[in-house]
Write a protein that holds these residues in place. Sequence first.
Motif, PDB file in Angstrom:
ATOM      1  N   GLU A 143      -1.862  11.026   9.700  1.00 58.93           N
ATOM      2  CA  GLU A 143      -3.132  10.490   9.224  1.00 58.93           C
ATOM      3  C   GLU A 143      -2.968  10.009   7.781  1.00 58.93           C
ATOM      4  OE1 GLU A 143      -6.229  13.321   9.602  1.00 58.93           O
ATOM      5  OE2 GLU A 143      -6.126  13.413  11.802  1.00 58.93           O
ATOM      6  N   ASN A 144      -3.795   9.039   7.424  1.00 57.31           N
ATOM      7  CA  ASN A 144      -3.800   8.497   6.059  1.00 57.31           C
ATOM      8  C   ASN A 144      -2.443   7.943   5.635  1.00 57.31           C
ATOM      9  OD1 ASN A 144      -6.538   9.369   5.728  1.00 57.31           O
ATOM     10  ND2 ASN A 144      -5.776  11.423   5.264  1.00 57.31           N
ATOM     11  N   MET A 145      -1.714   7.414   6.608  1.00 61.55           N
ATOM     12  CA  MET A 145      -0.419   6.827   6.317  1.00 61.55           C
ATOM     13  C   MET A 145      -0.416   5.369   6.749  1.00 61.55           C
ATOM     14  SD  MET A 145       1.578   9.229   4.966  1.00 61.55           S
ATOM     15  CE  MET A 145       3.307   9.065   5.354  1.00 61.55           C
ATOM     16  N   GLY A 146       0.084   4.508   5.863  1.00 59.57           N
ATOM     17  CA  GLY A 146       0.219   3.108   6.201  1.00 59.57           C
ATOM     18  C   GLY A 146       1.571   2.851   6.834  1.00 59.57           C
ATOM     19  N   LEU A 147       1.731   1.688   7.433  1.00 57.92           N
ATOM     20  CA  LEU A 147       2.976   1.322   8.100  1.00 57.92           C
ATOM     21  C   LEU A 147       3.545   0.056   7.459  1.00 57.92           C
ATOM     22  CD1 LEU A 147       4.824   1.934  10.639  1.00 57.92           C
ATOM     23  CD2 LEU A 147       3.513   0.129  11.773  1.00 57.92           C
ATOM     24  N   ARG A 148       4.814   0.086   7.147  1.00 57.14           N
ATOM     25  CA  ARG A 148       5.497  -1.080   6.587  1.00 57.14           C
ATOM     26  C   ARG A 148       6.848  -1.243   7.262  1.00 57.14           C
ATOM     27  NH1 ARG A 148       3.526  -4.178   1.701  1.00 57.14           N
ATOM     28  NH2 ARG A 148       1.507  -3.205   1.359  1.00 57.14           N
ATOM     29  N   PHE A 149       7.420  -2.428   7.109  1.00 58.35           N
ATOM     30  CA  PHE A 149       8.770  -2.644   7.612  1.00 58.35           C
ATOM     31  C   PHE A 149       9.544  -3.527   6.652  1.00 58.35           C
ATOM     32  CE2 PHE A 149       6.074  -5.866   9.581  1.00 58.35           C
ATOM     33  CZ  PHE A 149       6.772  -7.038   9.325  1.00 58.35           C
ATOM     34  N   ASN A 150      10.848  -3.276   6.559  1.00 56.66           N
ATOM     35  CA  ASN A 150      11.747  -4.041   5.697  1.00 56.66           C
ATOM     36  C   ASN A 150      12.891  -4.605   6.524  1.00 56.66           C
ATOM     37  OD1 ASN A 150      11.433  -1.440   3.215  1.00 56.66           O
ATOM     38  ND2 ASN A 150      10.289  -3.340   3.305  1.00 56.66           N
ATOM     39  N   LEU A 151      13.129  -5.897   6.401  1.00 55.13           N
ATOM     40  CA  LEU A 151      14.234  -6.543   7.093  1.00 55.13           C
ATOM     41  C   LEU A 151      15.535  -6.311   6.330  1.00 55.13           C
ATOM     42  CD1 LEU A 151      15.223  -8.451   9.367  1.00 55.13           C
ATOM     43  CD2 LEU A 151      14.680 -10.354   7.833  1.00 55.13           C
ATOM     44  N   ILE A 152      16.582  -5.914   7.044  1.00 56.75           N
ATOM     45  CA  ILE A 152      17.896  -5.691   6.453  1.00 56.75           C
ATOM     46  C   ILE A 152      18.874  -6.626   7.158  1.00 56.75           C
ATOM     47  CG2 ILE A 152      19.647  -3.974   5.845  1.00 56.75           C
ATOM     48  CD1 ILE A 152      17.471  -1.839   6.351  1.00 56.75           C
ATOM     49  N   PRO A 153      18.954  -7.875   6.724  1.00 57.68           N
ATOM     50  CA  PRO A 153      19.728  -8.892   7.450  1.00 57.68           C
ATOM     51  C   PRO A 153      21.228  -8.629   7.513  1.00 57.68           C
ATOM     52  CG  PRO A 153      18.991  -9.736   5.334  1.00 57.68           C
ATOM     53  CD  PRO A 153      18.294  -8.437   5.538  1.00 57.68           C
ATOM     54  N   ASN A 154      21.784  -7.971   6.501  1.00 57.43           N
ATOM     55  CA  ASN A 154      23.237  -7.782   6.511  1.00 57.43           C
ATOM     56  C   ASN A 154      23.703  -6.840   7.618  1.00 57.43           C
ATOM     57  OD1 ASN A 154      21.820  -5.920   4.843  1.00 57.43           O
ATOM     58  ND2 ASN A 154      23.735  -5.146   4.035  1.00 57.43           N
ATOM     59  N   PHE A 155      22.787  -6.033   8.157  1.00 61.51           N
ATOM     60  CA  PHE A 155      23.111  -5.198   9.306  1.00 61.51           C
ATOM     61  C   PHE A 155      22.278  -5.573  10.539  1.00 61.51           C
ATOM     62  CE2 PHE A 155      24.575  -2.256   5.913  1.00 61.51           C
ATOM     63  CZ  PHE A 155      25.876  -2.116   6.339  1.00 61.51           C
ATOM     64  N   ASN A 156      21.501  -6.648  10.415  1.00 57.07           N
ATOM     65  CA  ASN A 156      20.663  -7.121  11.522  1.00 57.07           C
ATOM     66  C   ASN A 156      19.737  -6.010  12.013  1.00 57.07           C
ATOM     67  OD1 ASN A 156      19.860  -9.262  13.199  1.00 57.07           O
ATOM     68  ND2 ASN A 156      21.117  -8.517  14.901  1.00 57.07           N
ATOM     69  N   LEU A 157      19.092  -5.340  11.054  1.00 54.82           N
ATOM     70  CA  LEU A 157      18.210  -4.224  11.361  1.00 54.82           C
ATOM     71  C   LEU A 157      16.864  -4.412  10.672  1.00 54.82           C
ATOM     72  CD1 LEU A 157      20.713  -1.275  10.782  1.00 54.82           C
ATOM     73  CD2 LEU A 157      19.813  -1.990  13.010  1.00 54.82           C
ATOM     74  N   VAL A 158      15.869  -3.680  11.160  1.00 55.15           N
ATOM     75  CA  VAL A 158      14.567  -3.618  10.511  1.00 55.15           C
ATOM     76  C   VAL A 158      14.235  -2.145  10.303  1.00 55.15           C
ATOM     77  CG1 VAL A 158      12.123  -4.186  10.638  1.00 55.15           C
ATOM     78  CG2 VAL A 158      13.825  -5.735  11.643  1.00 55.15           C
ATOM     79  N   LEU A 159      13.909  -1.791   9.080  1.00 53.72           N
ATOM     80  CA  LEU A 159      13.538  -0.414   8.758  1.00 53.72           C
ATOM     81  C   LEU A 159      12.016  -0.314   8.780  1.00 53.72           C
ATOM     82  CD1 LEU A 159      15.163   1.812   6.057  1.00 53.72           C
ATOM     83  CD2 LEU A 159      12.700   1.866   6.411  1.00 53.72           C
ATOM     84  N   VAL A 160      11.494   0.548   9.634  1.00 52.32           N
ATOM     85  CA  VAL A 160      10.048   0.756   9.780  1.00 52.32           C
ATOM     86  C   VAL A 160       9.717   2.133   9.227  1.00 52.32           C
ATOM     87  CG1 VAL A 160       8.120   0.829  11.390  1.00 52.32           C
ATOM     88  CG2 VAL A 160      10.060  -0.680  11.843  1.00 52.32           C
ATOM     89  N   PHE A 161       8.683   2.230   8.399  1.00 53.14           N
ATOM     90  CA  PHE A 161       8.402   3.524   7.771  1.00 53.14           C
ATOM     91  C   PHE A 161       6.907   3.712   7.490  1.00 53.14           C
ATOM     92  CE2 PHE A 161       8.948   0.452   4.418  1.00 53.14           C
ATOM     93  CZ  PHE A 161       8.101   0.847   3.392  1.00 53.14           C
ATOM     94  N   TYR A 162       6.526   4.976   7.375  1.00 56.43           N
ATOM     95  CA  TYR A 162       5.180   5.352   6.949  1.00 56.43           C
ATOM     96  C   TYR A 162       5.176   5.580   5.436  1.00 56.43           C
ATOM     97  CZ  TYR A 162       3.442   6.301  11.709  1.00 56.43           C
ATOM     98  OH  TYR A 162       3.013   6.198  13.015  1.00 56.43           O
ATOM     99  N   TYR A 163       4.020   5.364   4.825  1.00 54.93           N
ATOM    100  CA  TYR A 163       3.860   5.671   3.411  1.00 54.93           C
ATOM    101  C   TYR A 163       2.409   6.075   3.168  1.00 54.93           C
ATOM    102  CZ  TYR A 163       1.381   1.254   2.888  1.00 54.93           C
ATOM    103  OH  TYR A 163       0.469   0.232   3.018  1.00 54.93           O
ATOM    104  N   PRO A 164       2.127   6.916   2.175  1.00 56.11           N
ATOM    105  CA  PRO A 164       0.756   7.339   1.888  1.00 56.11           C
ATOM    106  C   PRO A 164      -0.118   6.158   1.476  1.00 56.11           C
ATOM    107  CG  PRO A 164       2.344   8.782   0.820  1.00 56.11           C
ATOM    108  CD  PRO A 164       3.112   7.589   1.307  1.00 56.11           C
ATOM    109  N   GLU A 165      -1.199   5.926   2.212  1.00 60.00           N
ATOM    110  CA  GLU A 165      -2.079   4.791   1.906  1.00 60.00           C
ATOM    111  C   GLU A 165      -2.707   4.902   0.525  1.00 60.00           C
ATOM    112  OE1 GLU A 165      -4.807   4.864   5.192  1.00 60.00           O
ATOM    113  OE2 GLU A 165      -3.672   3.326   6.284  1.00 60.00           O
ATOM    114  N   ILE A 166      -2.822   6.124   0.015  1.00 56.55           N
ATOM    115  CA  ILE A 166      -3.433   6.321  -1.295  1.00 56.55           C
ATOM    116  C   ILE A 166      -2.665   5.571  -2.381  1.00 56.55           C
ATOM    117  CG2 ILE A 166      -2.122   8.435  -1.781  1.00 56.55           C
ATOM    118  CD1 ILE A 166      -4.594   9.508  -3.202  1.00 56.55           C
ATOM    119  N   ILE A 167      -1.361   5.389  -2.183  1.00 58.84           N
ATOM    120  CA  ILE A 167      -0.542   4.663  -3.160  1.00 58.84           C
ATOM    121  C   ILE A 167      -1.045   3.234  -3.305  1.00 58.84           C
ATOM    122  CG2 ILE A 167       1.758   3.731  -3.599  1.00 58.84           C
ATOM    123  CD1 ILE A 167       2.893   6.236  -2.291  1.00 58.84           C
ATOM    124  N   GLU A 168      -1.287   2.583  -2.188  1.00 57.54           N
ATOM    125  CA  GLU A 168      -1.761   1.200  -2.215  1.00 57.54           C
ATOM    126  C   GLU A 168      -3.168   1.117  -2.794  1.00 57.54           C
ATOM    127  OE1 GLU A 168      -0.814  -2.519   0.648  1.00 57.54           O
ATOM    128  OE2 GLU A 168      -1.511  -0.710   1.614  1.00 57.54           O
TER     129      GLU A 168
END
Length: 253
Positions: free
Chosen positions: A103-128
Amino acid sequence: MKKSKGLHIINYALSTTINFLFEDNKASYIENNEKKIIHYESLLTPADKEIITNKLKKNSFFNKECNFLDITILNDKFTLIPAEFFDEKTAEKFLNLNVPQFENMGLRFNLIPNFNLVLVFYYPEIIEEIFTGYSDKIRISHTGFKFLSKIKNDQHKNGFFLYIYDNYFEISVVEEEKLILYNIYPYKIEEDIEYFLKVISKTLFKELSTYHLYYYNKPHRLKAIKNIDKLFQKVIPGEENEFERENYTILDI
Protein backbone atom coordinates in the motif's frame (compact mmCIF):
# COMPACT_ATOMS: atom_id res chain seq x y z
CA MET A 1 37.17 51.75 -25.73
CA LYS A 2 34.63 53.38 -23.45
CA LYS A 3 32.25 51.22 -21.49
CA SER A 4 28.60 51.73 -22.25
CA LYS A 5 26.76 53.27 -19.36
CA GLY A 6 23.66 51.36 -20.36
CA LEU A 7 25.32 47.95 -20.23
CA HIS A 8 24.01 45.63 -17.51
CA ILE A 9 25.39 42.19 -16.82
CA ILE A 10 22.89 39.69 -15.49
CA ASN A 11 24.29 36.96 -13.25
CA TYR A 12 22.15 33.94 -13.97
CA ALA A 13 21.88 31.27 -11.29
CA LEU A 14 24.03 28.24 -11.91
CA SER A 15 22.28 25.08 -12.99
CA THR A 16 21.80 23.01 -9.87
CA THR A 17 21.13 19.33 -9.53
CA ILE A 18 20.23 17.85 -6.17
CA ASN A 19 20.68 14.13 -5.80
CA PHE A 20 18.60 12.25 -3.23
CA LEU A 21 19.18 8.70 -2.11
CA PHE A 22 16.24 7.07 -0.32
CA GLU A 23 16.88 3.85 1.53
CA ASP A 24 14.35 1.76 3.43
CA ASN A 25 14.97 3.57 6.68
CA LYS A 26 16.81 6.79 5.88
CA ALA A 27 17.59 9.34 3.23
CA SER A 28 20.42 11.65 2.28
CA TYR A 29 21.05 14.27 -0.36
CA ILE A 30 23.84 16.22 -1.97
CA GLU A 31 24.00 19.38 -4.06
CA ASN A 32 26.32 19.10 -7.03
CA ASN A 33 27.83 22.53 -6.45
CA GLU A 34 28.57 21.99 -2.76
CA LYS A 35 29.41 18.25 -2.71
CA LYS A 36 27.90 18.15 0.76
CA ILE A 37 26.10 15.03 1.92
CA ILE A 38 23.33 15.42 4.48
CA HIS A 39 21.88 12.30 6.09
CA TYR A 40 18.46 11.88 7.64
CA GLU A 41 18.43 8.78 9.79
CA SER A 42 15.11 6.92 10.04
CA LEU A 43 13.51 9.44 7.71
CA LEU A 44 11.01 7.06 6.13
CA THR A 45 10.10 5.01 9.19
CA PRO A 46 7.26 7.39 10.08
CA ALA A 47 5.61 7.72 6.65
CA ASP A 48 4.41 11.22 7.45
CA LYS A 49 4.82 14.01 4.93
CA GLU A 50 4.87 16.71 7.62
CA ILE A 51 7.66 15.01 9.59
CA ILE A 52 9.85 14.56 6.53
CA THR A 53 9.18 18.08 5.26
CA ASN A 54 10.07 19.60 8.63
CA LYS A 55 13.38 17.73 8.68
CA LEU A 56 14.19 19.11 5.25
CA LYS A 57 13.22 22.63 6.29
CA LYS A 58 15.67 22.50 9.20
CA ASN A 59 18.45 22.37 6.63
CA SER A 60 16.75 25.01 4.46
CA PHE A 61 16.32 22.50 1.66
CA PHE A 62 13.17 24.12 0.29
CA ASN A 63 14.86 27.51 0.17
CA LYS A 64 17.31 26.33 -2.48
CA GLU A 65 16.81 26.68 -6.20
CA CYS A 66 16.96 23.45 -8.12
CA ASN A 67 16.90 22.87 -11.88
CA PHE A 68 16.91 19.09 -11.68
CA LEU A 69 16.05 16.69 -8.87
CA ASP A 70 17.48 13.19 -9.21
CA ILE A 71 15.89 10.77 -6.76
CA THR A 72 17.37 7.29 -6.41
CA ILE A 73 15.65 4.46 -4.53
CA LEU A 74 17.61 1.70 -2.83
CA ASN A 75 15.37 -1.24 -1.94
CA ASP A 76 14.74 -4.90 -2.71
CA LYS A 77 11.23 -4.30 -4.06
CA PHE A 78 12.12 -4.79 -7.72
CA THR A 79 12.32 -7.29 -10.53
CA LEU A 80 14.05 -7.49 -13.91
CA ILE A 81 12.02 -8.26 -17.05
CA PRO A 82 13.49 -9.05 -20.48
CA ALA A 83 12.68 -6.09 -22.72
CA GLU A 84 10.90 -8.27 -25.30
CA PHE A 85 8.38 -9.36 -22.65
CA PHE A 86 7.90 -5.97 -21.03
CA ASP A 87 4.52 -4.25 -21.18
CA GLU A 88 3.45 -1.40 -18.92
CA LYS A 89 0.03 -3.00 -18.38
CA THR A 90 1.46 -6.28 -17.11
CA ALA A 91 4.68 -5.03 -15.47
CA GLU A 92 3.22 -5.06 -11.96
CA LYS A 93 2.04 -8.64 -12.38
CA PHE A 94 5.61 -9.66 -13.17
CA LEU A 95 6.82 -7.71 -10.15
CA ASN A 96 4.31 -9.41 -7.86
CA LEU A 97 5.69 -12.81 -8.77
CA ASN A 98 8.69 -11.92 -6.59
CA VAL A 99 7.52 -8.93 -4.57
CA PRO A 100 4.18 -8.63 -2.74
CA GLN A 101 1.96 -5.65 -3.48
CA PHE A 102 2.35 -2.80 -1.00
CA GLU A 103 0.00 0.00 0.00
CA ASN A 104 1.03 3.61 -0.59
CA MET A 105 3.67 2.53 -3.06
CA GLY A 106 4.10 3.87 -6.56
CA LEU A 107 5.34 1.85 -9.52
CA ARG A 108 8.16 2.85 -11.85
CA PHE A 109 10.31 1.18 -14.46
CA ASN A 110 13.78 1.86 -15.86
CA LEU A 111 15.03 0.66 -19.24
CA ILE A 112 18.50 -0.92 -19.20
CA PRO A 113 19.37 -1.21 -22.91
CA ASN A 114 22.89 -2.59 -22.50
CA PHE A 115 21.41 -5.78 -21.05
CA ASN A 116 18.07 -5.56 -22.89
CA LEU A 117 16.22 -5.50 -19.58
CA VAL A 118 13.62 -3.38 -17.80
CA LEU A 119 13.83 -2.88 -14.05
CA VAL A 120 10.39 -2.53 -12.42
CA PHE A 121 10.20 -1.35 -8.82
CA TYR A 122 8.00 0.03 -6.06
CA TYR A 123 8.78 3.27 -4.25
CA PRO A 124 7.05 5.21 -1.43
CA GLU A 125 4.53 7.59 -3.01
CA ILE A 126 5.16 10.07 -0.21
CA ILE A 127 8.52 10.87 -1.85
CA GLU A 128 6.82 12.15 -4.99
CA GLU A 129 4.23 14.07 -2.95
CA ILE A 130 6.94 15.98 -1.11
CA PHE A 131 8.84 17.15 -4.17
CA THR A 132 6.09 17.69 -6.73
CA GLY A 133 6.15 21.40 -7.57
CA TYR A 134 9.65 21.92 -6.18
CA SER A 135 11.38 21.28 -9.49
CA ASP A 136 10.10 21.07 -13.06
CA LYS A 137 12.40 18.12 -13.72
CA ILE A 138 12.23 15.18 -11.34
CA ARG A 139 13.62 11.74 -12.07
CA ILE A 140 12.91 8.73 -9.87
CA SER A 141 15.08 5.71 -10.55
CA HIS A 142 16.33 2.59 -8.81
CA THR A 143 19.98 2.10 -7.83
CA GLY A 144 19.96 -0.99 -10.03
CA PHE A 145 19.25 1.14 -13.11
CA LYS A 146 22.33 3.28 -12.58
CA PHE A 147 24.46 0.36 -11.51
CA LEU A 148 23.64 -1.93 -14.44
CA SER A 149 23.70 0.89 -16.98
CA LYS A 150 27.38 1.55 -16.24
CA ILE A 151 29.01 -1.84 -15.77
CA LYS A 152 29.21 -3.16 -19.31
CA ASN A 153 31.94 -2.17 -21.71
CA ASP A 154 34.72 -3.76 -23.75
CA GLN A 155 37.16 -3.80 -20.84
CA HIS A 156 34.83 -5.44 -18.35
CA LYS A 157 32.90 -8.31 -19.91
CA ASN A 158 33.28 -10.68 -16.98
CA GLY A 159 33.35 -10.24 -13.25
CA PHE A 160 31.61 -9.54 -9.99
CA PHE A 161 30.53 -5.93 -9.46
CA LEU A 162 29.92 -4.61 -5.97
CA TYR A 163 28.73 -1.41 -4.33
CA ILE A 164 28.68 -1.17 -0.53
CA TYR A 165 26.26 1.13 1.30
CA ASP A 166 25.81 1.59 5.04
CA ASN A 167 23.28 -1.22 5.48
CA TYR A 168 23.05 -2.89 2.07
CA PHE A 169 25.30 -3.94 -0.75
CA GLU A 170 24.49 -4.18 -4.42
CA ILE A 171 25.99 -6.94 -6.53
CA SER A 172 25.90 -8.14 -10.12
CA VAL A 173 27.66 -10.93 -11.97
CA VAL A 174 28.45 -10.56 -15.67
CA GLU A 175 29.78 -13.34 -17.89
CA GLU A 176 30.39 -13.10 -21.63
CA GLU A 177 28.54 -9.76 -21.66
CA LYS A 178 25.44 -11.39 -20.15
CA LEU A 179 23.97 -10.50 -16.79
CA ILE A 180 23.94 -13.64 -14.66
CA LEU A 181 22.77 -12.04 -11.41
CA TYR A 182 21.77 -8.71 -9.90
CA ASN A 183 20.52 -8.31 -6.35
CA ILE A 184 20.62 -6.23 -3.18
CA TYR A 185 21.43 -7.80 0.17
CA PRO A 186 21.28 -6.39 3.71
CA TYR A 187 24.22 -6.73 6.06
CA LYS A 188 25.04 -5.82 9.66
CA ILE A 189 28.69 -6.75 9.87
CA GLU A 190 31.34 -6.98 7.16
CA GLU A 191 31.47 -10.77 7.46
CA ASP A 192 27.89 -10.84 6.11
CA ILE A 193 29.16 -9.60 2.75
CA GLU A 194 31.69 -12.43 2.55
CA TYR A 195 28.96 -14.91 3.49
CA PHE A 196 26.63 -13.76 0.70
CA LEU A 197 29.44 -13.83 -1.83
CA LYS A 198 30.16 -17.44 -0.97
CA VAL A 199 26.47 -18.32 -1.20
CA ILE A 200 26.24 -16.68 -4.63
CA SER A 201 29.35 -18.52 -5.75
CA LYS A 202 27.90 -21.86 -4.68
CA THR A 203 24.47 -21.15 -6.17
CA LEU A 204 25.85 -20.08 -9.55
CA PHE A 205 28.65 -22.67 -9.59
CA LYS A 206 31.17 -19.86 -10.03
CA GLU A 207 34.57 -20.05 -8.37
CA LEU A 208 35.29 -16.60 -6.96
CA SER A 209 39.03 -17.17 -7.32
CA THR A 210 38.66 -17.18 -11.13
CA TYR A 211 36.89 -13.80 -11.31
CA HIS A 212 37.78 -10.14 -10.94
CA LEU A 213 35.90 -8.02 -8.43
CA TYR A 214 35.12 -4.42 -9.41
CA TYR A 215 33.95 -2.48 -6.39
CA TYR A 216 32.54 0.91 -5.43
CA ASN A 217 32.10 2.12 -1.89
CA LYS A 218 32.44 5.04 0.43
CA PRO A 219 35.96 5.46 1.87
CA HIS A 220 35.09 4.08 5.32
CA ARG A 221 34.03 0.80 3.69
CA LEU A 222 37.51 0.03 2.39
CA LYS A 223 38.09 -2.35 5.28
CA ALA A 224 35.26 -4.57 4.05
CA ILE A 225 36.93 -4.87 0.64
CA LYS A 226 40.29 -5.75 2.18
CA ASN A 227 38.67 -8.62 4.01
CA ILE A 228 37.24 -10.19 0.85
CA ASP A 229 39.96 -9.44 -1.69
CA LYS A 230 41.54 -12.81 -0.93
CA LEU A 231 38.48 -14.51 -2.41
CA PHE A 232 38.99 -13.14 -5.93
CA GLN A 233 41.64 -13.38 -8.62
CA LYS A 234 41.98 -9.61 -8.63
CA VAL A 235 40.22 -6.71 -6.95
CA ILE A 236 39.86 -3.47 -8.93
CA PRO A 237 38.58 -0.21 -7.41
CA GLY A 238 36.20 1.51 -9.82
CA GLU A 239 37.16 4.97 -8.63
CA GLU A 240 40.63 4.66 -10.12
CA ASN A 241 39.94 3.79 -13.75
CA GLU A 242 37.66 4.43 -16.74
CA PHE A 243 35.04 2.19 -15.19
CA GLU A 244 34.09 4.92 -12.72
CA ARG A 245 30.35 5.49 -12.63
CA GLU A 246 29.77 9.17 -13.16
CA ASN A 247 27.04 10.65 -10.97
CA TYR A 248 25.92 7.19 -9.94
CA THR A 249 24.23 8.27 -6.71
CA ILE A 250 24.86 10.93 -4.14
CA LEU A 251 27.35 8.65 -2.48
CA ASP A 252 29.61 8.62 -5.53
CA ILE A 253 30.29 12.32 -5.57
